[in-house]
Structures are given as C-alpha cells and as structure tokens.
Motif scaffolding. Structure first.
Motif, PDB file in Angstrom:
ATOM      1  N   MET A   1       0.842  -1.198   0.000  1.00 15.61           N
ATOM      2  CA  MET A   1       0.000   0.000   0.000  1.00 15.61           C
ATOM      3  C   MET A   1       0.881   1.253   0.000  1.00 15.61           C
ATOM      4  N   GLN A   2       0.528   2.222  -0.845  1.00 18.06           N
ATOM      5  CA  GLN A   2       1.313   3.443  -0.934  1.00 18.06           C
ATOM      6  C   GLN A   2       1.224   4.243   0.363  1.00 18.06           C
ATOM      7  N   ASP A   3       2.376   4.614   0.898  1.00 19.74           N
ATOM      8  CA  ASP A   3       2.433   5.363   2.154  1.00 19.74           C
ATOM      9  C   ASP A   3       2.361   6.856   1.813  1.00 19.74           C
ATOM     10  N   SER A   4       1.150   7.301   1.420  1.00 20.93           N
ATOM     11  CA  SER A   4       0.995   8.634   0.843  1.00 20.93           C
ATOM     12  C   SER A   4       0.787   9.727   1.877  1.00 20.93           C
ATOM     13  N   THR A   5       0.648   9.353   3.159  1.00 19.58           N
ATOM     14  CA  THR A   5       0.378  10.369   4.183  1.00 19.58           C
ATOM     15  C   THR A   5       1.646  11.044   4.681  1.00 19.58           C
ATOM     16  N   GLU A   6       2.807  10.416   4.475  1.00 19.64           N
ATOM     17  CA  GLU A   6       4.069  11.016   4.920  1.00 19.64           C
ATOM     18  C   GLU A   6       4.400  12.226   4.058  1.00 19.64           C
ATOM     19  N   LYS A   7       5.022  13.220   4.687  1.00 18.99           N
ATOM     20  CA  LYS A   7       5.433  14.424   3.964  1.00 18.99           C
ATOM     21  C   LYS A   7       6.944  14.576   4.046  1.00 18.99           C
ATOM     22  N   TRP A   8       7.495  15.280   3.075  1.00 20.98           N
ATOM     23  CA  TRP A   8       8.925  15.573   3.074  1.00 20.98           C
ATOM     24  C   TRP A   8       9.271  16.430   4.283  1.00 20.98           C
ATOM     25  N   GLN A   9      10.356  16.075   4.959  1.00 21.34           N
ATOM     26  CA  GLN A   9      10.803  16.817   6.136  1.00 21.34           C
ATOM     27  C   GLN A   9      12.143  17.478   5.842  1.00 21.34           C
ATOM     28  N   ALA A  10      12.241  18.774   6.165  1.00 21.04           N
ATOM     29  CA  ALA A  10      13.523  19.472   6.034  1.00 21.04           C
ATOM     30  C   ALA A  10      14.390  19.094   7.231  1.00 21.04           C
ATOM     31  N   ILE A  11      15.557  18.512   6.961  1.00 21.77           N
ATOM     32  CA  ILE A  11      16.453  18.063   8.023  1.00 21.77           C
ATOM     33  C   ILE A  11      17.535  19.103   8.306  1.00 21.77           C
ATOM     34  N   ALA A  12      18.043  19.712   7.250  1.00 19.83           N
ATOM     35  CA  ALA A  12      19.074  20.752   7.355  1.00 19.83           C
ATOM     36  C   ALA A  12      18.978  21.589   6.094  1.00 19.83           C
ATOM     37  N   ASP A  13      19.781  22.626   6.011  1.00 17.04           N
ATOM     38  CA  ASP A  13      19.766  23.471   4.819  1.00 17.04           C
ATOM     39  C   ASP A  13      20.162  22.631   3.602  1.00 17.04           C
ATOM     40  N   GLY A  14      19.248  22.484   2.658  1.00 20.32           N
ATOM     41  CA  GLY A  14      19.525  21.720   1.449  1.00 20.32           C
ATOM     42  C   GLY A  14      19.389  20.220   1.600  1.00 20.32           C
ATOM     43  N   VAL A  15      18.795  19.753   2.714  1.00 19.88           N
ATOM     44  CA  VAL A  15      18.644  18.315   2.957  1.00 19.88           C
ATOM     45  C   VAL A  15      17.205  18.016   3.382  1.00 19.88           C
ATOM     46  N   TRP A  16      16.565  17.051   2.714  1.00 25.90           N
ATOM     47  CA  TRP A  16      15.194  16.653   3.032  1.00 25.90           C
ATOM     48  C   TRP A  16      15.124  15.124   3.093  1.00 25.90           C
ATOM     49  N   SER A  17      14.086  14.631   3.780  1.00 24.02           N
ATOM     50  CA  SER A  17      13.893  13.181   3.792  1.00 24.02           C
ATOM     51  C   SER A  17      12.414  12.841   3.807  1.00 24.02           C
ATOM     52  N   LEU A  18      12.135  11.612   3.380  1.00 25.53           N
ATOM     53  CA  LEU A  18      10.771  11.099   3.361  1.00 25.53           C
ATOM     54  C   LEU A  18      10.804   9.663   3.879  1.00 25.53           C
ATOM     55  N   SER A  19       9.983   9.377   4.883  1.00 26.05           N
ATOM     56  CA  SER A  19       9.905   8.025   5.433  1.00 26.05           C
ATOM     57  C   SER A  19       8.843   7.222   4.690  1.00 26.05           C
ATOM     58  N   TYR A  20       9.092   5.929   4.600  1.00 24.36           N
ATOM     59  CA  TYR A  20       8.158   5.022   3.934  1.00 24.36           C
ATOM     60  C   TYR A  20       8.003   3.779   4.805  1.00 24.36           C
ATOM     61  N   HIS A  21       6.765   3.439   5.140  1.00 26.20           N
ATOM     62  CA  HIS A  21       6.478   2.310   6.013  1.00 26.20           C
ATOM     63  C   HIS A  21       5.961   1.124   5.187  1.00 26.20           C
ATOM     64  N   PHE A  22       6.502  -0.055   5.466  1.00 29.92           N
ATOM     65  CA  PHE A  22       6.080  -1.240   4.729  1.00 29.92           C
ATOM     66  C   PHE A  22       6.379  -2.482   5.572  1.00 29.92           C
ATOM     67  N   SER A  23       5.948  -3.631   5.087  1.00 30.53           N
ATOM     68  CA  SER A  23       6.167  -4.888   5.789  1.00 30.53           C
ATOM     69  C   SER A  23       7.318  -5.638   5.140  1.00 30.53           C
ATOM     70  N   ASN A  24       8.261  -6.098   5.970  1.00 32.04           N
ATOM     71  CA  ASN A  24       9.408  -6.853   5.480  1.00 32.04           C
ATOM     72  C   ASN A  24       9.619  -8.058   6.390  1.00 32.04           C
ATOM     73  N   ALA A  25       9.517  -9.254   5.812  1.00 26.53           N
ATOM     74  CA  ALA A  25       9.680 -10.494   6.579  1.00 26.53           C
ATOM     75  C   ALA A  25       8.734 -10.532   7.786  1.00 26.53           C
ATOM     76  N   GLY A  26       7.531  -9.999   7.600  1.00 27.35           N
ATOM     77  CA  GLY A  26       6.536 -10.024   8.651  1.00 27.35           C
ATOM     78  C   GLY A  26       6.656  -8.920   9.678  1.00 27.35           C
ATOM     79  N   MET A  27       7.630  -8.034   9.505  1.00 25.80           N
ATOM     80  CA  MET A  27       7.811  -6.917  10.443  1.00 25.80           C
ATOM     81  C   MET A  27       7.401  -5.615   9.781  1.00 25.80           C
ATOM     82  N   GLN A  28       6.677  -4.782  10.530  1.00 27.72           N
ATOM     83  CA  GLN A  28       6.331  -3.453  10.057  1.00 27.72           C
ATOM     84  C   GLN A  28       7.533  -2.538  10.300  1.00 27.72           C
TER      85      GLN A  28
END
Length: 231
Positions: A1-28
């Motif tokens: 399922m697309q993790d569309s609720t997460e938004k880009w986060q500014a971490i530092a000047d010129g640096v951003w990140s986006l988290s994505y949640h999924f299931s891997n080997a039965g673990m969220q």
C-alpha cells in the motif's frame, strides 16, 4: 500500500527526507529516502522509496531530481519505481545492486570520487570488510550530515512486537549502535577499522538513519561510541 500520508521533512539546509512504512519479513518497518540539493540546483537522492503523486509534486518543487543512488546491496527494492518516475535521472548502485538488477540497463556503478558529478559536495565511503552488506556511507560537509544504511541503527518511538523482538537480539533500541547482525558479517577487521577511523575523523553534526530516526543530539559523541566496538 502506498504510504501517501508522509510528507517531506527538512532536516538541514539543502537536505530533506521522506519516510516510507512497509512490511518486510513479517515486520512493520520504515525506510528513508534522503535528498540533497547540489550546487547546480539538481537533486541527489539516497535510497529510493515509492512516491505518491503529491509526494512527487512536493519533491519537484524542491528541484529537478538528477541522481538516484542505491547505497547498498540491501537497499534497492524501490529503485526501479523511482527511476520510472524520473527517466531523465542517472541511476547508480553498488556492485551488489548491479548484480541484483539486470532489469535496470541504465544502472551505473558508483563513479570514482574525482569523476562523480557531486565531487566536492558529497563524500562516499565504501564499507570495506563487510561484503554482504556492500554498503556505502555518505557525508554532506555543508550540513555535517552522515547518511547510514544498515551499519548504524537506532529505533525509537512506538514499535511493533516483532521489531522489538528483533532489536532484543540485534540491539539498537533507543541507542545508536552497530547491530549484532552486522557485526557477524565482518570478514576483514583491518578493513573495517580503516573506514571506522575515516568516519570518526569527519565533522559530523547529525546522523541520518534509513531505519526510523535521525540523530541530531550529541550525534558525534553517540557515533563515536557506536563505532568504538572496533577500536
């Protein structure tokens, strides 16, 4: 399922990140895509995640994505999906990634430091001595950000029972550490100590982890403590 609720986060000047949640080997679990704006205005992306239309639009507002990097043999699952969204971007991977993706004919080996289009702006440190991971650490001097994949982990906040059980065995719950699962993969301790010393010499101000957290409080101290197992 697309993790569309997460938004880009500014971490530092010129640096951003986006988290994505999924299931891997039965673990969220969660993973993270980090984006850095280079001097020419183009964007460098580390460890691809799938993007919803809104997430792509937000990224495009930051700048044109020109470089997509799969940083280790363990973090490559979504590189094809991101490449389809950005066919104009150059696609790079470690040797392990290239072996796993014959379906990506445009995938290139990571260029040597002096040949890289991000030379002088990003430093790539290959983690020699742990061939199964085939991992690269990345340092962004302008922000003091060190980006790690699996060799460093610190899981914080609410976690599922399977994840807590895994961390009970591997370590890394609320504490920056090299997981025991990674330590067992070491094949050349001298090579490991060489890159550890290189990392310890960096003026790190924060550690951006693919799994779960960003370390920006006492980050250099916590990094040195985590790597001290190989002193």
């Amino acid at each position: 399922m697309q993790d569309s609720t997460e938004k880009w986060q500014a971490i530092a000047d010129g640096v951003w990140s986006l988290s994505y949640h999924f299931s891997n080997a039965g673990m969220q679990v969660s993973t993270r895509m980090t984006v850095i704006r280079l001097a020419d205005g183009g964007l460098f992306s580390h460890s691809a995640v799938p993007l919803s239309p809104a997430q792509k639009a937000a990224l495009d507002a930051i700048g044109p994505l020109r470089h997509i990097v799969a940083p280790s043999a363990m973090h490559h699952l979504f590189v094809g999906k991101l490449a389809k969204l950005y066919p104009q971007a150059r696609l790079y991977g470690t040797a392990g990634v290239l072996r796993k993706h014959p379906d990506q004919p445009l995938l290139e080996p990571l260029p040597a430091g002096h040949e890289a289009p991000w030379v002088g702006e990003l430093q790539c440190i290959h983690l020699d001595g742990i061939p199964m991971l085939d991992e690269t650490l990345w340092f962004h001097p302008a922000s003091g950000s060190l980006i790690a994949t699996d060799v460093l982990q610190c899981w914080q906040g609410p976690l599922s029972l399977p994840v807590r059980m895994y961390l009970g065995l591997a370590g890394g719950h609320e504490r920056l550490t090299v997981p025991r699962t990674v330590r067992l993969l070491v094949r050349d301790k001298a090579a490991v100590r060489a890159w550890v010393q290189q990392v310890k010499n960096l003026p790190v101000q924060r550690v951006i982890l693919l799994h779960n957290s960003v370390i920006d409080v006492k980050s250099k101290q916590r990094l040195d403590e985590a790597l001290s197992i190989w002193d």
